[in-house]
Design a protein around this motif. Structure first.
Motif, PDB file in Angstrom:
ATOM      1  N   HIS A   1      -7.193  -7.472  -3.938  1.00  0.00           N
ATOM      2  CA  HIS A   1      -6.940  -6.336  -4.488  1.00  0.00           C
ATOM      3  C   HIS A   1      -6.077  -6.592  -6.127  1.00  0.00           C
ATOM      4  CE1 HIS A   1      -6.231  -1.964  -5.104  1.00  0.00           C
ATOM      5  NE2 HIS A   1      -6.253  -1.976  -4.306  1.00  0.00           N
TER       6      HIS A   1
ATOM      7  N   ASN B   1      -0.399   4.516   0.659  1.00  0.00           N
ATOM      8  CA  ASN B   1      -1.055   5.296   1.863  1.00  0.00           C
ATOM      9  C   ASN B   1      -0.460   5.372   2.679  1.00  0.00           C
ATOM     10  OD1 ASN B   1      -2.204   3.737   2.449  1.00  0.00           O
ATOM     11  ND2 ASN B   1      -3.928   4.454   1.688  1.00  0.00           N
TER      12      ASN B   1
ATOM     13  N   ARG C   1      -1.042  -0.570   6.041  1.00  0.00           N
ATOM     14  CA  ARG C   1      -1.162  -2.040   6.050  1.00  0.00           C
ATOM     15  C   ARG C   1      -2.673  -2.644   5.286  1.00  0.00           C
ATOM     16  NH1 ARG C   1       3.047  -4.358   6.935  1.00  0.00           N
ATOM     17  NH2 ARG C   1       3.488  -3.525   8.626  1.00  0.00           N
ATOM     18  N   PRO C   2      -2.352  -3.055   4.496  1.00  0.00           N
ATOM     19  CA  PRO C   2      -3.481  -4.085   3.200  1.00  0.00           C
ATOM     20  C   PRO C   2      -4.169  -4.976   4.564  1.00  0.00           C
ATOM     21  CG  PRO C   2      -1.937  -4.186   1.908  1.00  0.00           C
ATOM     22  CD  PRO C   2      -0.964  -3.456   3.336  1.00  0.00           C
TER      23      PRO C   2
ATOM     24  N   ASN D   1       0.707  -1.598   0.166  1.00  0.00           N
ATOM     25  CA  ASN D   1       0.125  -0.091   0.293  1.00  0.00           C
ATOM     26  C   ASN D   1       1.139   0.844  -0.204  1.00  0.00           C
ATOM     27  OD1 ASN D   1      -2.025   2.105   0.372  1.00  0.00           O
ATOM     28  ND2 ASN D   1      -3.456   0.721   2.073  1.00  0.00           N
TER      29      ASN D   1
END
Length: 152
Positions: A142, A133, A136-137, A131
């Motif tokens: 995804h 941003n 953490r995913p 990720n």
């Protein structure tokens, strides 16, 4: 009555032994994942790359033909343009899914970190989602998931 208690005790001991064995096997299977080595990557858009993970925590990647040597890469752009940096990884195989951090360093100081997760498929393949941003995913479901296959 006495034989009933013996049967009950034997049954309980068997159940406890089964649970302990199952827990130890799950832990052993989980700890078998080894990221060290060279991997070919392919992303959702079918772009190919390579990644190399060393025992001492460095990661080298090739994306769109550009190679980043984790132990000695030259920074492109920004205030540190042209200076030497490092790219390391940190992995926690005790988490589910496995957690991986990519850490950019300059002069032994952390300058940035990308957070990701890994889901092993087998000994020579895993799925990874990073990720951009700062979060953490939670899961691997995804569009931007990468598949890495061991080549060495």
């Amino acid at each position: 009555m006495n034989s009933y208690l013996k049967i009950k005790q034997t049954f309980l001991k068997s159940v406890i032994a089964f649970i302990l064995i199952a827990c130890f096997q799950a832990k052993a299977q989980k700890s078998q994942f080894n990221i060290v080595g060279s991997w070919e990557s392919i992303d959702y858009w079918k772009s190919k790359g390579k990644a190399g993970f060393t025992k001492d925590g460095y990661v080298s990647i090739t994306i769109n033909g550009e190679e980043i040597d984790g132990k000695n890469f030259i920074i492109h752009g920004g205030p540190n343009n042209g200076q030497k940096g490092e790219l390391k990884y940190k992995i926690d195989i005790d988490k589910t899914p496995i957690e991986i951090d990519f850490i950019a360093l300059k002069d032994n100081q952390e300058k940035g970190r990308l957070l990701g997760i890994i889901v092993p498929v087998n000994d020579s393949k895993f799925l990874m989602l990073i990720n951009m941003n700062g979060k953490r995913p939670d899961s691997i479901d995804h569009d931007e998931t990468m598949t890495l296959t061991k080549i060495e």
